[in-house]
Design a protein around this motif. Structure first.
Motif, PDB file in Angstrom:
ATOM      1  N   TRP A  16      -4.441  -2.500  -5.864  1.00  0.00           N
ATOM      2  CA  TRP A  16      -5.124  -3.791  -5.916  1.00  0.00           C
ATOM      3  C   TRP A  16      -6.095  -3.867  -7.086  1.00  0.00           C
ATOM      4  O   TRP A  16      -6.345  -4.940  -7.640  1.00  0.00           O
TER       5      TRP A  16
ATOM      6  N   ARG B 198      -2.674 -13.200  -1.704  1.00  0.00           N
ATOM      7  CA  ARG B 198      -3.449 -13.600  -0.517  1.00  0.00           C
ATOM      8  C   ARG B 198      -2.857 -14.834   0.152  1.00  0.00           C
ATOM      9  O   ARG B 198      -2.758 -14.904   1.379  1.00  0.00           O
TER      10      ARG B 198
ATOM     11  N   GLY C 172      -4.663   1.293  -0.939  1.00  0.00           N
ATOM     12  CA  GLY C 172      -4.857   0.028  -1.626  1.00  0.00           C
ATOM     13  C   GLY C 172      -5.293   0.129  -3.074  1.00  0.00           C
ATOM     14  O   GLY C 172      -5.712  -0.878  -3.671  1.00  0.00           O
TER      15      GLY C 172
ATOM     16  N   THR D 155      -9.155   0.633  -0.668  1.00  0.00           N
ATOM     17  CA  THR D 155      -8.672   0.969  -2.012  1.00  0.00           C
ATOM     18  C   THR D 155      -8.819   2.447  -2.339  1.00  0.00           C
ATOM     19  O   THR D 155      -8.103   2.967  -3.205  1.00  0.00           O
TER      20      THR D 155
ATOM     21  N   LEU E 262      -6.100  -6.074   3.492  1.00  0.00           N
ATOM     22  CA  LEU E 262      -6.168  -6.807   2.230  1.00  0.00           C
ATOM     23  C   LEU E 262      -6.983  -8.087   2.403  1.00  0.00           C
ATOM     24  O   LEU E 262      -7.877  -8.390   1.599  1.00  0.00           O
TER      25      LEU E 262
ATOM     26  N   GLU F 171      -1.769  -5.553   5.566  1.00  0.00           N
ATOM     27  CA  GLU F 171      -1.988  -6.929   5.100  1.00  0.00           C
ATOM     28  C   GLU F 171      -3.330  -7.458   5.627  1.00  0.00           C
ATOM     29  O   GLU F 171      -4.058  -8.160   4.920  1.00  0.00           O
TER      30      GLU F 171
ATOM     31  N   ASP G 208       0.823  -1.217   0.000  1.00  0.00           N
ATOM     32  CA  ASP G 208       0.000   0.000   0.000  1.00  0.00           C
ATOM     33  C   ASP G 208       0.856   1.265   0.000  1.00  0.00           C
ATOM     34  O   ASP G 208       1.969   1.287   0.510  1.00  0.00           O
TER      35      ASP G 208
ATOM     36  N   ARG H  54      -3.771 -11.805  -7.455  1.00  0.00           N
ATOM     37  CA  ARG H  54      -4.429 -11.566  -6.160  1.00  0.00           C
ATOM     38  C   ARG H  54      -4.422 -12.831  -5.313  1.00  0.00           C
ATOM     39  O   ARG H  54      -4.130 -12.791  -4.114  1.00  0.00           O
TER      40      ARG H  54
END
Length: 250
Positions: A104, A116, A101, A96, A82, A79, A54, A112
């Motif tokens: 993303w 993750r 973020g 976001t 996310l 994290e 980020d 993604r």
């Protein structure tokens, strides 16, 4: 292998150990700083306080670094955002739109999933045996009433304790206000990130090392900090503005 929120590292018998502050997508800056500190990937280890992603433009490189055998990170609140935003549309919009973020939205679904899978495995706390004693690493804070041993035990079963470790700034604010703070019992040193500070903030055995690597628009910040913890204690820093890297601080 089941998820474990705490990990212990034995003393590095061959090289040096470092802890890096919040990277926030500034991985090229980290590479320059490691070179400046004469980091040797074959023998040295790098521990991160979380918030790898980020704000900085290079957030998608997070899995590249998590795959390096010399790089170890705990989880930060970014994290956690996310991960949690996958099932929470309001959090997704907040993350976001306002919390760095935005990157993303331009990442493929396959990437993604890869990110993750890597991020969800990150522990909440590390303890590292070093030449300066036992060093704990946590993203934000631990409750003022807890010793290190109590925190490690409680954190593994108490979600509120985990949230505190990811989000709290109570200790940081107290130190900034009073100029001092009580040491954390049961450990020689503890390193935190999360709370941006113009210079490394130390009080007792506590070190705050987030110096705002991706917050270049703030005059006193815009620095990435590397704290050597083994075999001795020393500090290396890099002004991220000198690299002219783009950031997405919104």
């Amino acid at each position: 292998m089941p998820y474990t929120p705490f990990k212990f590292f034995a003393k590095n018998q061959q090289g040096k150990d470092f802890v890096v502050g919040d990277i926030h997508g500034s991985f090229t800056a980290l590479e320059h700083l490691l070179k400046q500190a004469a980091f040797q990937p074959a023998t040295d280890r790098l521990f991160a306080v979380g918030d790898l992603i980020d704000r900085g433009a290079e957030s998608p490189r997070v899995t590249e670094f998590l795959n390096y055998p010399w790089f170890y990170s705990i989880m930060g609140n970014h994290e956690r955002m996310l991960l949690d935003s996958a099932d929470d549309p309001n959090l997704y919009k907040s993350w976001t739109s306002y919390n760095g973020g935005a990157w993303w939205n331009s990442v493929s679904e396959q990437q993604r999933d890869t990110i993750r899978q890597a991020v969800v495995e990150l522990p909440i706390a590390f303890e590292v045996a070093t030449g300066i004693g036992r060093v704990g690493i946590v993203h934000a804070d631990i409750p003022n009433t807890m010793s290190w041993t109590q925190f490690v035990q409680e954190m593994q079963s108490n979600p509120e304790c985990t949230e505190y470790a990811l989000w709290s700034r109570n200790r940081f604010r107290r130190i900034r206000t009073l100029g001092c703070g009580s040491p954390i019992q049961g450990i020689d040193h503890v390193v935190f990130g999360h709370s941006p500070t113009p210079q490394v903030l130390q009080a007792g055995n506590v070190h705050f090392i987030d110096t705002g690597a991706a917050l270049q628009e703030e005059a006193e910040l815009g620095t990435l900090t590397l704290l050597q913890i083994h075999p001795k204690l020393s500090t290396h820093q890099l002004n991220t503005r000198t690299l002219n890297l783009p950031n997405t601080a919104e």
